[in-house]
Write an enzyme that holds these catalytic residues in place. Structure first.
Site, mmCIF file in Angstrom:
data_model
loop_
_atom_site.group_PDB
_atom_site.id
_atom_site.type_symbol
_atom_site.label_atom_id
_atom_site.label_comp_id
_atom_site.label_asym_id
_atom_site.label_seq_id
_atom_site.Cartn_x
_atom_site.Cartn_y
_atom_site.Cartn_z
ATOM 1 N N CYS A 73 -44.599 83.743 -2.310
ATOM 2 C CA CYS A 73 -45.861 83.001 -2.416
ATOM 3 C C CYS A 73 -45.742 81.663 -3.127
ATOM 4 O O CYS A 73 -46.637 80.828 -3.021
ATOM 5 C CB CYS A 73 -46.909 83.852 -3.128
ATOM 6 S SG CYS A 73 -47.302 85.384 -2.267
ATOM 7 N N HIS A 87 -54.653 81.927 2.090
ATOM 8 C CA HIS A 87 -53.344 81.954 1.427
ATOM 9 C C HIS A 87 -52.215 82.042 2.456
ATOM 10 O O HIS A 87 -51.627 83.094 2.654
ATOM 11 C CB HIS A 87 -53.291 83.138 0.464
ATOM 12 C CG HIS A 87 -51.978 83.335 -0.233
ATOM 13 N ND1 HIS A 87 -51.094 82.304 -0.489
ATOM 14 C CD2 HIS A 87 -51.404 84.464 -0.735
ATOM 15 C CE1 HIS A 87 -50.035 82.795 -1.114
ATOM 16 N NE2 HIS A 87 -50.203 84.106 -1.264
ATOM 17 N N CYS A 110 -48.616 84.272 -8.608
ATOM 18 C CA CYS A 110 -47.722 85.425 -8.708
ATOM 19 C C CYS A 110 -46.819 85.427 -7.480
ATOM 20 O O CYS A 110 -47.095 84.742 -6.485
ATOM 21 C CB CYS A 110 -48.505 86.721 -8.816
ATOM 22 S SG CYS A 110 -49.604 87.065 -7.416
ATOM 23 N N GLY A 149 -44.279 87.938 -4.897
ATOM 24 C CA GLY A 149 -43.834 89.260 -4.475
ATOM 25 C C GLY A 149 -42.476 89.607 -5.040
ATOM 26 O O GLY A 149 -41.625 88.734 -5.206
#
Length: 441
Positions: free
Chosen positions: A140, A372, A404, A406
């Site tokens: 991300c 996103h 954040c 993954g």
């Protein structure tokens, strides 16, 4: 059909031999000339720390659309990326031959396939074949990581001008159970999560209605294909299509949990799976000044950290203090935050953990409303943050972007408004080196 023919024409131009009897020396001379245009910044003595600042002179994005069913459902990834790449050239008049590298954040697509798409997008946007392209994947944060990579390369003297991009289409991954873990472990209620989602949609809708996003969005001419007849309809997409202005806590409360039977994470309080692209143009301050380009922002610091994979959403709560400290600042010095809303649970936790003023965070909405696209989000946030800081002027000097990641990580970067005073005057002494990228200790 006309666009397909044009795509083929552009690619064939790059595949067709451009010489018939050229010698090897001719080819080497051509390559050497291109390298010189890109800036041999390692060949001369650097005399000005101020001039060596890495600055952003332009940052744009496409609208973000619902994956598989939104405005870009029939748009190729390279056709999403090309418009924002081209916009950087058009709006700054930078010679594409001067760009030392194009770094694209991308997630989940097979590496070789996405690399080819990004290379084609560069051709469509008008870049010569001598300008290299590469992709970077830190889930991300890929778009923000690409910004940091370009900034680090400029700082190191590899080149003076570089482009960061992000692209993401029709691909999603599930870290939903980690959202449930965060909510359970830290007591984030369903009510808090749904309210955060409502707030995100409300702010995004207000920003859209007031025209705030027009400064950062590049409209995209594309097509919509009727799934039943196959008929193509030309369209121009100019606004995000996932924002729901009238959503309410009552409406969201009717949605069932997605990842855990008795959980609290729903489709309504999670980020949307989206299609979109964004692009950021970075260069040395001295180069920007020579070219007479307005400076939108200054890249000050970057930090990537590791956290417990089971609660990966807490990443910003660790990464933000690390990046802020690296910039010689304190949390109280930051005027605006763009924190990716992967899930409402982790967004609410990070806000509460860092005791941040809610009025400073995602003031134009976040990923729960806007979307996103995994590889794009970092670069999209740069565009959103810097244009908002510009609007606020002297009342907004420092901004932070964070998300954040993954597998259990977090990333954050600190930016300074471009037209603020040249030298940092309210910074505090930091014992450690001010590296562009480092792990929090």
């Amino acid at each position: 059909m006309e666009k397909a023919v044009d795509r083929q024409r552009v690619l064939l131009q790059h595949l067709r031999p451009s010489f018939t009897s050229s010698t090897l020396e001719d080819i080497e001379s051509s390559v050497s000339a291109s390298l010189c245009l890109a800036g041999d910044s390692a060949a001369y003595h650097r005399s000005s720390v101020f001039g060596d600042d890495v600055v952003i002179v332009a940052a744009y994005r496409t609208p973000l659309c619902k994956s598989k069913r939104g405005g870009f459902k029939d748009t190729y990834p390279d056709d999403l990326l090309a418009p924002v790449l081209g916009a950087l050239l058009e709006k700054t008049n930078v010679n594409p031959n001067e760009v030392g590298d194009i770094v694209v954040g991308t997630v989940l697509a097979p590496g070789s396939q996405r690399a080819s798409e990004c290379r084609m997008a560069a051709f469509y946007a008008g870049f010569p074949e001598t300008v290299p392209v590469r992709t970077v994947n830190r889930q991300c944060s890929s778009g923000l990581q690409a910004v940091a990579d370009v900034a680090a390369a400029i700082k190191a003297g590899f080149y003076d001008i570089g482009k960061n991009n992000g692209t993401s289409t029709r691909l999603s991954s599930s870290n939903g159970i980690t959202s449930e873990n965060v909510a359970h472990r830290f007591g984030v209620t369903r009510q808090e999560q749904d309210q955060a989602a409502v707030d995100s949609h409300r702010k995004a809708a207000a920003a859209t209605a007031s025209g705030k996003f027009k400064d950062e969005i590049i409209p995209v001419k594309t097509k919509i294909v009727d799934p039943k007849t196959g008929d193509e309809k030309p369209v121009t997409i100019s606004v995000d299509d996932g924002i729901r202005p009238n959503t309410s806590v009552a409406d969201l409360g009717k949605l069932k949990p997605v990842f855990k039977k008795d959980g609290s994470t729903t489709a309504g309080n999670s980020s949307q799976v989206s299609d979109g692209a964004a692009a950021v143009l970075l260069m040395k301050r001295s180069v920007a000044m020579q070219k007479g380009l307005p400076i939108l922002g200054v890249f000050r610091s970057f930090a990537a950290v590791g956290v417990d994979p089971a609660i990966m959403g807490v990443g910003p709560a660790v990464a933000i203090p690390a990046a802020v400290k690296s910039a010689g600042l304190e949390l109280g010095d930051i005027d605006l935050f763009e924190i990716n809303e992967a899930f409402a649970s982790q967004f609410v936790y990070c806000r509460k953990k860092l005791e941040l003023d809610a009025e400073k965070i995602n003031v134009n909405g976040g990923a729960m409303a806007i979307g996103h696209p995994l590889g794009t989000t970092g670069a999209r946030c740069v565009a959103t943050l810097l244009h908002e800081m510009k609007r606020r002027g002297k009342d907004c000097r420092f901004g932070v972007i964070s998300m954040c990641i993954g597998t259990g990580m977090g990333a954050a970067a600190v930016f300074e408004r471009g037209d603020s005073c040249g030298e940092l005057r309210n910074v505090r002494t930091v014992a450690t080196q001010n590296f562009l990228s480092k792990d929090a200790r």
